[in-house]
Design a protein around this motif. Structure first.
Motif, short mmCIF file in Angstrom:
data_model
loop_
_atom_site.label_atom_id
_atom_site.label_comp_id
_atom_site.label_asym_id
_atom_site.label_seq_id
_atom_site.Cartn_x
_atom_site.Cartn_y
_atom_site.Cartn_z
N ASN A 41 44.91 67.07 54.85
CA ASN A 41 44.83 67.67 53.52
C ASN A 41 43.83 66.97 52.62
O ASN A 41 43.64 67.38 51.48
CB ASN A 41 46.21 67.65 52.86
CG ASN A 41 47.21 68.53 53.59
OD1 ASN A 41 46.84 69.56 54.14
ND2 ASN A 41 48.47 68.10 53.61
N LEU A 42 43.23 65.91 53.13
CA LEU A 42 42.27 65.15 52.35
C LEU A 42 40.86 65.64 52.61
O LEU A 42 40.53 66.09 53.71
CB LEU A 42 42.37 63.66 52.70
CG LEU A 42 43.71 62.97 52.42
CD1 LEU A 42 43.67 61.53 52.90
CD2 LEU A 42 44.07 63.02 50.95
N SER A 43 40.00 65.53 51.61
CA SER A 43 38.60 65.89 51.77
C SER A 43 37.88 64.79 52.55
O SER A 43 38.37 63.65 52.63
CB SER A 43 37.94 66.07 50.40
OG SER A 43 37.83 64.81 49.75
N PRO A 44 36.70 65.09 53.12
CA PRO A 44 35.94 64.04 53.81
C PRO A 44 35.65 62.83 52.92
O PRO A 44 35.66 61.69 53.38
CB PRO A 44 34.65 64.76 54.22
CG PRO A 44 35.07 66.19 54.39
CD PRO A 44 36.10 66.42 53.32
N LEU A 45 35.38 63.06 51.63
CA LEU A 45 35.14 61.95 50.71
C LEU A 45 36.37 61.08 50.56
O LEU A 45 36.29 59.84 50.54
CB LEU A 45 34.69 62.48 49.35
CG LEU A 45 33.27 63.05 49.26
CD1 LEU A 45 33.07 63.73 47.92
CD2 LEU A 45 32.22 61.97 49.47
N GLU A 46 37.52 61.70 50.44
CA GLU A 46 38.77 60.93 50.30
C GLU A 46 39.07 60.14 51.56
O GLU A 46 39.51 58.98 51.49
CB GLU A 46 39.91 61.89 49.97
CG GLU A 46 39.84 62.48 48.58
CD GLU A 46 40.90 63.53 48.32
OE1 GLU A 46 41.47 63.54 47.22
OE2 GLU A 46 41.17 64.34 49.23
N ILE A 47 38.81 60.74 52.71
CA ILE A 47 39.04 60.03 53.97
C ILE A 47 38.13 58.82 54.08
O ILE A 47 38.55 57.72 54.46
CB ILE A 47 38.82 60.98 55.17
CG1 ILE A 47 39.88 62.09 55.18
CG2 ILE A 47 38.85 60.21 56.48
CD1 ILE A 47 39.65 63.15 56.24
N ASP A 48 36.86 59.00 53.73
CA ASP A 48 35.91 57.89 53.81
C ASP A 48 36.26 56.78 52.83
O ASP A 48 36.12 55.59 53.16
CB ASP A 48 34.49 58.40 53.54
CG ASP A 48 33.84 58.98 54.79
OD1 ASP A 48 34.51 59.01 55.85
OD2 ASP A 48 32.68 59.42 54.71
#
Length: 674
Positions: free
Chosen positions: A20-27
């Motif tokens: 549910n997280l965006s790629p930016l949040e994951i990074d």
């Protein structure tokens, strides 16, 4: 730093993302994990500067910096890139594995050089080009940062961050709060600057030398007028470049016959970043970055002088046709494109003297800075019926003589004193008022003003030139000061945009001097060239007319909101057509579609600006685009850019300024605010 490649890399790594997280949040969460691991690895070793823990920390800080930059948290990103720069000094050159950074720049310099380059780019994107220049000069002069500063900052580190329960709130922070990394200084100010650097003797020397150069700079025109026959003009430099790049001179290793003694001797050695004689010579990449920031930031004065001087030398050591240049055009496309454009603007093209009066002519910025070409003013004054020209007042409330002659060195000291106090940043760190070097000495009076030209790289086409606005009620000169927002698209100007370009734009508008009532704005060319249509354009099979129209509508609405917020009158530049290119390289289909989009863009922009309520109008279109056209039957729209206005086939030179001057008068804006 290669932000375009960073975003492509992120997209590829998260193509199968099912969370549910965006790629930016994951990074960002992964970056926090790296910082934790570095701390845990550090606690298991005898020394706080162990190679493995430092390597992991740098990896975490750089990933956090890239992620926060692309999420629009530029102040926080400057902190993490600054931490990576500090840590890089504790490792031996080239000790790090290039693959851990997602980019290969090892051939461009050591790890410290790469770290300072990334930090300098980030603080420029955060709206503080002054610190970008100072950091590069600091490195060039042999300045170093000690791990002690990192340990001081790390003392406030809170290990209880980035837990699984906090993932949903990972992007819900603001200035004054850290990004979840646990460092109190992350986001504590609008731009992180190393206390070791700002308190060093090396920086004191740099600032003192900038003051010395400032004195020479303000006295330059008088010396030039007295020794005009001995002065070196842009055409002289172009002739030397042409000779120095021939096969014979390369093979024989002969030096150039250009005499720079009348310029070189006045420049302190620590400011000669183009020279390889300093304690830490800059790589070609860092030299180009320094040139770009000096020329494209709205500082002028010594920054502009150094940009012109450096280009004179770089043009010989790094010719546009060199093998290194061709390689950098592939590995660092944006940096090389800026270098080519600035080269064309500072030195221009070699045009015979008698033809300069008969064709649209771009006055090289070199000749402007060194007061070698003032024909425009003499011609306009001779054609003026009034015995004495009357100038509109440019210096409004809040700017007095003392502020006007405030030196660049003092501006930098003032900026350093207040940068770490958030409450002072907006109020006390405005851009310095550029002294109008573009005017003849007899007209440099207190009623000569500037117009800031803000936006994408196309603002450089107007940069440091001077225009004359004249009608029945007004007659005045204005020097055009560029403030480049690297990578800005029209789509980015929307209020809900979270990206480094929007952050940089807002910071630039906040830093405008109080007297500034009117700006010129440029955006849209990147949208037309690569930003509209997305995947539909990969095969060049689909039209994007609706996307173009929607982007223009959103753009005009966004600029109206910015004009109201900052109490500005905004003059919009149209998108200029591209110059004619050969069909032989197989890109003609894509270029044809881009030409259609540019035509539709300008037509829609004209329609949307005409819809604005005239009683509350604060946005005006400078509608000169038709005058730029040259008939061409091969073009799908029937025209290309007039060859006299072409700089590098994407950007214009300043030869079109008469069209700009007329459009400012005709657009019905309030000239008393210009």
């Amino acid at each position: 730093m290669n932000y375009a490649e960073d975003r492509i890399d992120r997209k590829a790594r998260h193509i199968d993302n099912s969370s549910n997280l965006s790629p930016l949040e994951i990074d960002l969460y992964q970056a926090h994990e790296y910082l934790k691991q570095g701390q845990e690895s550090n606690s298991c070793n005898c020394t706080s500067s162990s190679s493995s823990s430092v390597r992991t920390k740098i990896k975490g800080h750089e990933l956090a910096g890239r992620t926060l930059r692309d999420a629009g948290f530029c102040a926080h990103a400057t902190f993490h890139y600054g931490m990576a720069w500090i840590l890089s000094y504790s490792l031996k050159n080239n000790e790090l594995d290039d693959r851990s950074y997602g980019q290969d720049e090892s051939d461009m310099g050591d790890e410290v050089a790469r770290a300072v380059g990334d930090y300098a780019q980030m603080v420029e994107l955060a709206g503080y080009p002054e610190f970008a220049v100072l950091s590069l000069l600091f490195y060039h002069c042999g300045g170093t940062l000690d791990i002690i500063e990192y340990e001081r900052i790390h003392a406030s580190y809170n290990r209880q961050h980035g837990t699984n329960n906090e993932q949903k709130k990972i992007m819900s922070f603001s200035l004054g709060m850290n990004c979840g990394c646990g460092f109190e200084e992350c986001g504590a100010s609008v731009c992180f600057v190393s206390k070791q650097m700002i308190g060093s003797k090396i920086l004191d020397t740099i600032l003192a030398d900038i003051d010395l150069l400032e004195e020479y700079y303000h006295d330059l025109s008088e010396r030039t007028l007295l020794n005009s026959k001995k002065s070196i003009c842009a055409s002289d430099i172009l002739e030397v470049i042409a000779k120095s790049t021939t096969r014979m001179r390369r093979e024989q290793g002969r030096t150039t016959d250009l005499d720079l003694s009348n310029h070189w001797d006045y420049i302190p050695s620590c400011l000669r970043f183009w020279s390889n004689d300093g304690p830490c010579p800059l790589s070609p990449l860092l030299k180009i970055l320094s040139l770009k920031i000096l020329f494209s930031s709205p500082i002028a004065s010594s920054f502009l002088f150094l940009a012109c001087e450096s280009l004179c030398h770089l043009a010989i050591s790094l010719p546009l046709t060199s093998s290194l240049g061709r390689r950098m055009a592939t590995t660092h496309k944006s940096h090389w494109a800026f270098y080519v454009l600035i080269h064309k603007l500072i030195l221009g093209e070699k045009v015979k003297s008698h033809r300069r009066e008969t064709i649209p002519y771009h006055v090289p910025v070199w000749d402007i800075v060194f007061s070698l070409d003032q024909r425009k003013f003499h011609r306009q004054l001779l054609g003026k019926t009034a015995a004495t020209p009357t100038f509109a007042t440019a210096i409004h409330d809040g700017t007095n003589m003392e502020q006007r002659h405030f030196t660049l060195g003092n501006h930098l000291r003032n900026l350093i004193a207040h940068i770490n106090r958030v409450e002072d940043n907006v109020v006390r760190t405005s851009f310095p008022l550029p002294f109008p070097r573009c005017l003849p000495a007899e007209y440099r009076q207190d009623n000569i003003g500037v117009i800031y030209v803000i936006g994408d790289s196309h603002v450089l086409s107007l940069g440091w030139q001077t225009i004359c606005i004249s009608n029945q009620c007004h007659y005045f000169y204005r020097t055009l000061v560029p403030a480049t927002i690297t990578g800005l698209k029209a789509w980015h100007t929307r209020t809900d945009t979270h990206f480094f370009t929007k952050y940089n734009l807002d910071r630039c508008l906040e830093r405008l001097p109080k007297f500034c009532k009117t700006i010129i704005m440029s955006a849209g060319e990147i949208d037309c060239r690569e930003g509209i249509g997305g995947n539909l354009l990969q095969g060049y099979q689909d039209e994007c007319d609706d996307a173009v129209r929607n982007t223009v509508v959103q753009y005009v609405t966004a600029i109206q909101a910015l004009a109201s917020k900052y109490r500005l009158q905004v003059l919009l530049l149209p998108v200029a057509p591209h110059a004619h290119r050969s069909h032989k390289n197989g890109k003609s289909l894509g270029r044809g579609l881009r030409r259609r989009r540019m035509l539709l863009w300008n037509e829609t922009l004209r329609e949307e600006c005409e819809k604005i309520d005239t009683e509350e109008q604060n946005v005006f279109l400078l509608d000169y685009e038709v005058g730029l056209r040259e008939e061409n039957r091969e073009s799908p729209v029937g025209f290309v850019l007039n060859k006299h206005y072409n700089a590098d086939y994407t950007h214009m030179n300043s030869a079109f300024l008469p069209l700009l001057e007329k459009s400012i008068v005709d657009c019905k804006c309030d000239l008393s605010l210009v």
